[in-house]
Design a protein around this motif. Sequence first.
Motif, PDB file in Angstrom:
ATOM      1  N   THR A   1      -6.020  -3.904   4.653  1.00  0.00           N
ATOM      2  CA  THR A   1      -6.249  -4.598   5.925  1.00  0.00           C
ATOM      3  C   THR A   1      -7.682  -5.123   6.042  1.00  0.00           C
ATOM      4  O   THR A   1      -7.921  -6.140   6.692  1.00  0.00           O
ATOM      5  N   ALA A   2      -8.637  -4.425   5.439  1.00  0.00           N
ATOM      6  CA  ALA A   2     -10.038  -4.829   5.562  1.00  0.00           C
ATOM      7  C   ALA A   2     -10.377  -6.000   4.646  1.00  0.00           C
ATOM      8  O   ALA A   2     -11.215  -6.834   4.996  1.00  0.00           O
ATOM      9  N   PHE A   3      -9.707  -6.082   3.467  1.00  0.00           N
ATOM     10  CA  PHE A   3     -10.082  -7.108   2.491  1.00  0.00           C
ATOM     11  C   PHE A   3      -9.996  -8.525   3.053  1.00  0.00           C
ATOM     12  O   PHE A   3     -10.993  -9.269   2.995  1.00  0.00           O
ATOM     13  N   PRO A   4      -8.869  -8.977   3.595  1.00  0.00           N
ATOM     14  CA  PRO A   4      -8.835 -10.371   4.074  1.00  0.00           C
ATOM     15  C   PRO A   4      -9.771 -10.615   5.245  1.00  0.00           C
ATOM     16  O   PRO A   4     -10.312 -11.711   5.412  1.00  0.00           O
ATOM     17  N   ARG A   5      -9.996  -9.577   6.056  1.00  0.00           N
ATOM     18  CA  ARG A   5     -10.864  -9.751   7.223  1.00  0.00           C
ATOM     19  C   ARG A   5     -12.334  -9.847   6.826  1.00  0.00           C
ATOM     20  O   ARG A   5     -13.077 -10.698   7.313  1.00  0.00           O
TER      21      ARG A   5
ATOM     22  N   ALA B   1       0.830  -1.208   0.000  1.00  0.00           N
ATOM     23  CA  ALA B   1       0.000   0.000   0.000  1.00  0.00           C
ATOM     24  C   ALA B   1       0.863   1.255   0.000  1.00  0.00           C
ATOM     25  O   ALA B   1       0.523   2.259  -0.646  1.00  0.00           O
ATOM     26  N   ALA B   2       1.986   1.214   0.725  1.00  0.00           N
ATOM     27  CA  ALA B   2       2.909   2.363   0.727  1.00  0.00           C
ATOM     28  C   ALA B   2       3.500   2.590  -0.661  1.00  0.00           C
ATOM     29  O   ALA B   2       3.589   3.734  -1.135  1.00  0.00           O
TER      30      ALA B   2
ATOM     31  N   VAL C   1      -6.563   2.621  11.299  1.00  0.00           N
ATOM     32  CA  VAL C   1      -5.755   2.837  10.088  1.00  0.00           C
ATOM     33  C   VAL C   1      -5.544   4.327   9.847  1.00  0.00           C
ATOM     34  O   VAL C   1      -4.447   4.756   9.454  1.00  0.00           O
ATOM     35  N   THR C   2      -6.567   5.132  10.088  1.00  0.00           N
ATOM     36  CA  THR C   2      -6.418   6.590   9.940  1.00  0.00           C
ATOM     37  C   THR C   2      -5.357   7.116  10.894  1.00  0.00           C
ATOM     38  O   THR C   2      -4.494   7.934  10.508  1.00  0.00           O
ATOM     39  N   MET C   3      -5.408   6.674  12.129  1.00  0.00           N
ATOM     40  CA  MET C   3      -4.406   7.098  13.110  1.00  0.00           C
ATOM     41  C   MET C   3      -3.011   6.632  12.694  1.00  0.00           C
ATOM     42  O   MET C   3      -2.033   7.387  12.793  1.00  0.00           O
ATOM     43  N   VAL C   4      -2.914   5.398  12.203  1.00  0.00           N
ATOM     44  CA  VAL C   4      -1.621   4.860  11.761  1.00  0.00           C
ATOM     45  C   VAL C   4      -1.047   5.713  10.642  1.00  0.00           C
ATOM     46  O   VAL C   4       0.159   6.020  10.629  1.00  0.00           O
TER      47      VAL C   4
ATOM     48  N   VAL D   1      -3.938   6.170   3.538  1.00  0.00           N
ATOM     49  CA  VAL D   1      -4.988   5.749   4.467  1.00  0.00           C
ATOM     50  C   VAL D   1      -6.057   4.921   3.758  1.00  0.00           C
ATOM     51  O   VAL D   1      -6.548   3.909   4.290  1.00  0.00           O
ATOM     52  N   PHE D   2      -6.410   5.307   2.520  1.00  0.00           N
ATOM     53  CA  PHE D   2      -7.438   4.557   1.790  1.00  0.00           C
ATOM     54  C   PHE D   2      -6.904   3.210   1.314  1.00  0.00           C
ATOM     55  O   PHE D   2      -7.602   2.190   1.383  1.00  0.00           O
ATOM     56  N   LEU D   3      -5.670   3.196   0.847  1.00  0.00           N
ATOM     57  CA  LEU D   3      -5.094   1.945   0.373  1.00  0.00           C
ATOM     58  C   LEU D   3      -4.852   0.974   1.530  1.00  0.00           C
ATOM     59  O   LEU D   3      -5.089  -0.233   1.413  1.00  0.00           O
ATOM     60  N   ALA D   4      -4.364   1.504   2.646  1.00  0.00           N
ATOM     61  CA  ALA D   4      -4.100   0.648   3.803  1.00  0.00           C
ATOM     62  C   ALA D   4      -5.399   0.085   4.369  1.00  0.00           C
ATOM     63  O   ALA D   4      -5.461  -1.072   4.805  1.00  0.00           O
TER      64      ALA D   4
END
Length: 624
Positions: free
Chosen positions: A126-130, A23-24, A86-89, A119-122
């Motif tokens: 992270t949300a996709f596999p979950r 994502a970075a 994720v936003t905070m990260v 933030v959107f990519l991360a």
Amino acid sequence: MKLFSELRNRHFLFFDLLFIPLAAYVSFVLRLDTYRLGSTNLWAGLALFAFVAVSVTVFAFWQMGLYARYWRYASVDELLLLAGTVTMVSLVAGGLSWLLITIFQLPAAVPRSIPLIFVFLALGATAFPRTAVRWLYTSRRRGSPRPQKFVGIVGAGDAGEKLLRELQTNAELLTEAMVLFDDDPFKKGVKIHNVPVFGDRYSIPQGARQYGLHEIIIAMPTATGKEIRQIMEICEEAKVPTKIMPGLTELLAHRSTFKQLRPVAIEDLLRRDSVQIDATAVSNLLQGQRVLITGGGGSIGSELCRQVLACHPSQIILLGHGENSIFAIYHELRDRRLNGLEIVPIIADVRFPERLEAVFSQYKPQVVFHAAAHKHVPLMEMNPAEAITNNVLGTRNLLNAAEAHDVAHFVMISTDKAVNPTSVMGASKRVAELLVHQTAERTGKPFVAVRFGNVLGSRGSVVLTFKQQIAKGGPVTVTHPDMERFFMTIPEAVQLVLQAAVIGHGGEVFVLNMGEPVKIVDLARDLIELSGLEVGQDIDIVFTGMRPGEKLFEELFIPGETYNPTPHDKIFIAKNASTFVPNNLDEALDDLSYSVWECAAEEVVARLQKLIPEYTPTLAEENG
């Protein structure tokens, strides 16, 4: 697919370590409009930002508990938590990267818009596999065996939603919720978890036909008995079997909603508005205290034990005469106890002062709830000596021990039958009340009595007798067509007893507001109909005549007692109760005790009348 749907949190950590750097990288590519970053400074910035982002992500996810979630059952709450983290990260990773570059003069460049893009990519990474785990699990459930039962749920509130979600996620139940019913007009036509709200309770017959429902489930834990009765009548009209979710008190004791479903019981038809108590005040009274409960194995005593347990005392002392009942509640509490809580079972009889002295000396209770008593009216009419030795002399022994060992709070469970008593049992409880007031006046401590009526489900309850008679095919026997009583559920009564313990200062009688009295014949009729039978056709109701000691109706207030409201709307208080204590109470009890040990039943009744002037013994009506 099966492997993917059974991923665990350690696998999600691996995906985070893989997808966050990706994502970075994509963030830099999108920012620079090319997959080639060009300068060495940008590559160094990417490496720095990716390293910081991965480190902060793992740390933040761990701290926020995202690696401890069961993503198969993920809900909006989990997704909101993930988005916020994720936003905070992203913000921390961007700020920390720029800070490191500035402090150490690193030959690296991180464009300022990178955290915003990242933030959107991360979040997606992270949300996709979950979310995929939940989606695949739900998809697999759709291929599960076809449900064998279609149900409708009455109540589209929190309880109904919880039940609906459980039915949708547990394929083994083989039950599918097809439709919801709710009286809120704004909910009509909306869908909850893709299940429509068909209409209000009066649309149940139409909805049952349209969706082919096999059963209606009432999911309204705060509904009154009147509302439950109305819904039951509508369901009977629609010829659809009904089950119910219990009231709030029972609901909080379990995790699984579906396992709590049961046929509608008489307690539901008599249900009132849920009791609201000051849980903090009750907890403050009992937390860390040594609490002794007499009659701990009885109906009221065992429920007292359960609710006291939730207040985190340091010790619960279960005192009772019946070893089997004490054994049962001891093992129940032992399985539920928290760390540091000691539960002590004591087999003892309150009629033996030496035994009580030994118990108080050893365990030094600070709070005492006195629930031990003989309560069966006809039996005590035939055994007046037992009523006096247990209910009166036993209470005096307990009060003496409590006073000698500096007990801080003492609460005695009394009865509405103590008001203008017509039975030995009622008169004995009235004398016990006077003893509590006498001790409170002498010690200045909060020793109080709590007075209430019949409790549903207690041992010897008329409800249990009716159920046994119905099981045998009848008839159901009622003593008089006009006989009526006040009723409460056991948990409700105990909640109010605990609240009264907080309010009491000493010498008061607390009377619980039990609503409107219920005719016993109506109670019998309801139980017969709840059993799927008809009065007069399947089972008869037979009137047998009043028994010794019975009254047509119970009273709540003794003439001369001044009752005032309390901060709790279901509790009244008689502050002047201690003024009714006769000056010669001790001498009168000595005389009464002598008559008891001489087994002079007529003399016991005579001395009771002298001690309690309002006591008027009654005789049974002649059977027609």
